[in-house]
Write a protein that holds these residues in place. Structure first.
Motif, PDB file in Angstrom:
ATOM      1  N   THR A  84     -13.428 -51.859  59.798  1.00  0.00           N
ATOM      2  CA  THR A  84     -12.218 -52.197  59.045  1.00  0.00           C
ATOM      3  C   THR A  84     -11.178 -52.867  59.937  1.00  0.00           C
ATOM      4  O   THR A  84     -10.055 -53.095  59.498  1.00  0.00           O
ATOM      5  N   ASP A  85     -11.540 -53.186  61.192  1.00  0.00           N
ATOM      6  CA  ASP A  85     -10.593 -53.898  62.053  1.00  0.00           C
ATOM      7  C   ASP A  85     -10.255 -55.249  61.439  1.00  0.00           C
ATOM      8  O   ASP A  85     -11.071 -55.890  60.796  1.00  0.00           O
ATOM      9  N   VAL A  86      -9.025 -55.700  61.682  1.00  0.00           N
ATOM     10  CA  VAL A  86      -8.550 -56.922  61.048  1.00  0.00           C
ATOM     11  C   VAL A  86      -9.152 -58.156  61.683  1.00  0.00           C
ATOM     12  O   VAL A  86      -9.429 -59.125  60.993  1.00  0.00           O
ATOM     13  N   ASN A  87      -9.373 -58.136  62.980  1.00  0.00           N
ATOM     14  CA  ASN A  87      -9.807 -59.370  63.643  1.00  0.00           C
ATOM     15  C   ASN A  87     -10.651 -59.082  64.871  1.00  0.00           C
ATOM     16  O   ASN A  87     -10.808 -57.940  65.285  1.00  0.00           O
ATOM     17  N   MET A  88     -11.187 -60.147  65.450  1.00  0.00           N
ATOM     18  CA  MET A  88     -12.109 -60.032  66.576  1.00  0.00           C
ATOM     19  C   MET A  88     -11.431 -59.477  67.836  1.00  0.00           C
ATOM     20  O   MET A  88     -11.929 -58.547  68.473  1.00  0.00           O
ATOM     21  N   TYR A  89     -10.315 -60.080  68.189  1.00  0.00           N
ATOM     22  CA  TYR A  89      -9.670 -59.693  69.447  1.00  0.00           C
ATOM     23  C   TYR A  89      -9.258 -58.227  69.424  1.00  0.00           C
ATOM     24  O   TYR A  89      -9.454 -57.493  70.402  1.00  0.00           O
ATOM     25  N   SER A  90      -8.704 -57.773  68.317  1.00  0.00           N
ATOM     26  CA  SER A  90      -8.297 -56.375  68.217  1.00  0.00           C
ATOM     27  C   SER A  90      -9.494 -55.441  68.304  1.00  0.00           C
ATOM     28  O   SER A  90      -9.403 -54.342  68.863  1.00  0.00           O
ATOM     29  N   TYR A  91     -10.624 -55.890  67.764  1.00  0.00           N
ATOM     30  CA  TYR A  91     -11.826 -55.066  67.844  1.00  0.00           C
ATOM     31  C   TYR A  91     -12.243 -54.873  69.305  1.00  0.00           C
ATOM     32  O   TYR A  91     -12.605 -53.770  69.723  1.00  0.00           O
ATOM     33  N   LEU A  92     -12.175 -55.942  70.094  1.00  0.00           N
ATOM     34  CA  LEU A  92     -12.546 -55.819  71.501  1.00  0.00           C
ATOM     35  C   LEU A  92     -11.604 -54.887  72.245  1.00  0.00           C
ATOM     36  O   LEU A  92     -12.041 -54.073  73.066  1.00  0.00           O
ATOM     37  N   ARG A  93     -10.326 -55.004  71.969  1.00  0.00           N
ATOM     38  CA  ARG A  93      -9.347 -54.166  72.660  1.00  0.00           C
ATOM     39  C   ARG A  93      -9.458 -52.704  72.224  1.00  0.00           C
ATOM     40  O   ARG A  93      -9.060 -51.791  72.968  1.00  0.00           O
ATOM     41  N   LYS A  94     -10.019 -52.467  71.057  1.00  0.00           N
ATOM     42  CA  LYS A  94     -10.180 -51.098  70.562  1.00  0.00           C
ATOM     43  C   LYS A  94     -11.237 -50.341  71.359  1.00  0.00           C
ATOM     44  O   LYS A  94     -11.240 -49.111  71.428  1.00  0.00           O
ATOM     45  N   TYR A  95     -12.169 -51.098  71.982  1.00  0.00           N
ATOM     46  CA  TYR A  95     -13.256 -50.473  72.739  1.00  0.00           C
ATOM     47  C   TYR A  95     -13.262 -50.997  74.168  1.00  0.00           C
ATOM     48  O   TYR A  95     -14.154 -51.744  74.590  1.00  0.00           O
ATOM     49  N   PRO A  96     -12.236 -50.633  74.957  1.00  0.00           N
ATOM     50  CA  PRO A  96     -12.111 -51.191  76.312  1.00  0.00           C
ATOM     51  C   PRO A  96     -13.272 -50.818  77.221  1.00  0.00           C
ATOM     52  O   PRO A  96     -13.594 -51.559  78.156  1.00  0.00           O
ATOM     53  N   ASP A  97     -13.911 -49.671  76.986  1.00  0.00           N
ATOM     54  CA  ASP A  97     -15.030 -49.276  77.834  1.00  0.00           C
ATOM     55  C   ASP A  97     -16.233 -50.185  77.651  1.00  0.00           C
ATOM     56  O   ASP A  97     -17.141 -50.204  78.487  1.00  0.00           O
TER      57      ASP A  97
END
Length: 575
Positions: A51-64
């Motif tokens: 349900t993330d809004v966009n690609m970049y936010s998805y990457l930042r959501k999983y920094p590991d």
């Protein structure tokens, strides 16, 4: 198209997400994900809906997992547009994949990349449209990256497990992650764009030193190093011959090659035979192996000259053809040494020496009922009849139901070449008959030909030579160009001398057969522009019946005798 619509539907859910409950959205997304998984049973892949809004936010959501590639996007200045509405596909390398790439560049952090370096890395991983794994195939992906190069897809096998691969560099380890502005695919390594032009790639390999010198002496080296900003003009495909391959043909140096082929002494002349040799190895456009086998022929740099292509098992062959009843062995493309991407095209390697064959227009007596699929049925071929279903004959297509191979020493085939023919039901407004059929011809040398259709006339209902009963009028076209005279399969030839019949567009093509129903009809003249296999189409324009008995289709050069040879039921050609 189906995968795009599936993805697009989920995007619409994302757009209205604020207007529906989160639980309902998750339920619908799960349904779509399940349906998709049902369609992908060949290769096990991991799919995720988010349900993330966009690609970049998805990457930042999983920094590991993805923080290093997120940093690459930051350095490139792409975080903002990947945080906005759009439709993209992004291949995301894991942190381990990015770190391995940085180590090769003697860097310890993505922060150490220059802006241009970061842009190059980011652009090769991003496509400006949505692609699910259903769009992946063996060969180039259907859409180009932001970097301006195509990615090469394939299937790799490790420890008995299959997975999608990209550019022979990375494997897809998680796929079809749907976010608000596109689709993510997780890969285990960072992709590297091609940096060499075709010329530079060939020259960098010492195994191609003779071919490299030939490119330079003919002038093609210069054109193959240009990366045209116009994508419609950028791409070329080169089929190289290594020093070893040339050596097997007795060519041990460039001087030997020039002595053998340069008939003018100036290889830069387009008419020089060495220039023609090189030009025949260059195909306009970008054609990976999957593209080569998807078409029966490809234009070369020699105007109106083609190489033919086919897939024999897993072997890709060029110029493997049957010409005038004689099989000409083709040359194999080396899969392991082919599909090499460059900045302006793709490079393949041939396993044998080959040159262009300039042929004179030659008569083609196409026995329509003799094709590979019937020959693979020895219990039927020239022994008994057989019905072929749609899509069962390669390079042929028709609208519905079956066409029949007919054999016998009596009945309709008593007066046909080899005592067999092809029976093609055609008609309008009948659910049991096709309106049309399309077939690929044998190889025809470019030139002007008269086209004859030789058939055994028959009425499905009624009596030949009388009014009433079935009638079927068919328009024949070659490469989409209709021939001027239709053929009526229920008409038999008129009486008259051979000269009188020819003046009326008729002939008796069987030897020592006087029956008027074994006849040839002149359909018109066709100008064959390229030496190639061509598309012949029969289109019903009036009436219909099942008993259209096609024996031969002839392409006879306009300046040659149109009445010979004649044919016998035992398979002889009589001059």
């Amino acid at each position: 198209m189906k995968s795009f619509l599936d993805s697009y539907s989920i995007f619409n859910f994302n757009k209205v997400m604020k207007k529906i409950s989160k639980s309902l959205f998750i339920l619908m997304a799960s349904i779509f994900g399940s349906l998709y998984l049902l369609g992908c049973t060949e290769i096990q892949i991991v799919e995720t809906t988010t349900t993330d809004v966009n690609m970049y936010s998805y990457l930042r959501k999983y920094p590991d997992k993805y923080s290093d590639f997120a940093t690459v996007l930051d350095r490139a200045g792409y975080a903002s547009f990947l945080d906005a509405y759009g439709a993209y596909t992004m291949f995301v390398p894991t942190n381990a994949g990015v770190q391995a790439f940085l180590k090769e560049m003697n860097k310890t952090s993505a922060d150490q990349l220059t802006v241009e370096e970061a842009k190059d890395i980011a652009k090769i991983h991003i496509i400006r449209d949505t692609l699910t794994t259903k769009s992946f195939k063996d060969g180039k992906l259907p859409l180009i990256t932001m970097y301006g190069q195509y990615l090469i897809g394939g299937v790799s096998f490790n420890n008995g497990v299959s997975s999608f691969s990209l550019n022979r560099q990375a494997s897809v380890i998680e796929s079809n992650i749907t976010v608000g502005n596109g689709i993510l695919h997780i890969i285990d390594k960072t992709l590297k764009p091609a940096k060499l032009s075709l010329s530079a790639m060939i020259e960098s390999n010492p195994n191609y030193s003779i071919f490299t010198q030939a490119l330079k002496e003919t002038g093609y080296y210069d054109s193959l190093k240009v990366v045209d900003p116009d994508l419609s003009k950028r791409w070329s495909t080169v089929i190289t011959e290594s020093n070893a391959v040339l050596g097997n043909a007795g060519i041990t140096s460039y001087d030997v090659l020039k002595k053998r082929y340069s008939n003018t002494g100036n290889p830069r002349l387009k008419t020089d035979s060495l220039n023609l040799y090189v030009a025949y190895h260059i195909l306009p456009g970008i054609k990976y192996l999957a593209d080569i086998i998807s078409s029966a022929s490809h234009l070369t740099k020699i105007p109106l000259e083609v190489v033919t292509s086919k897939l024999d098992g897993q072997t890709v062959l060029l110029n493997d053809v049957d010409f005038n009843g004689i099989h000409e062995q083709g040359i194999e493309l080396d899969r392991n040494l082919s599909d090499n991407a460059s900045t302006n095209g793709v490079l393949h390697a041939a396993n044998a020496h080959f040159v262009v064959k300039f042929r004179k227009p030659t008569p083609i007596h196409w026995k329509v009922s003799d094709f590979p699929e019937i020959r693979k049925l020895p219990a039927y071929f020239r022994k008994q009849g057989y019905a072929f279903a749609m899509e069962s004959i390669k390079d042929w297509s028709w609208q519905m139901n079956t066409i029949s191979y007919v054999y016998g020493t009596g009945g309709v085939t008593a007066t046909t070449y080899f005592n067999d023919c092809l029976q093609i039901p055609l008609g309008l407004g009948n659910a049991a008959r096709s309106n049309w059929i399309e077939m690929k011809t044998p190889l025809i040398v470019k030139g002007k030909y008269k086209v004859w259709l030789c058939y055994r006339a028959q009425k499905q209902s009624g009596t030949l030579g009388t009014t009433g009963g079935s009638v079927n009028v068919v328009q024949v076209s070659v490469n989409g160009d209709p021939l001027p005279r239709p053929v009526t399969f229920t008409d038999q030839a008129p009486t008259g001398t051979a000269g009188e019949l020819e003046s009326l567009g008729w002939k008796m093509y069987m030897n020592n057969v006087t029956s008027l129903f074994a006849c040839g009809r002149l359909l018109g003249t066709v100008d064959i522009k390229t030496t190639d296999r061509h598309t012949l189409r029969m289109q019903s324009i009036s009436g219909g019946q099942n008993t259209n008995n096609v024996d031969l289709i002839q392409f006879i050069p306009v300046d040659m005798n149109q009445l010979s040879p004649k044919f016998t039921q035992s398979g002889l050609m009589v001059p």
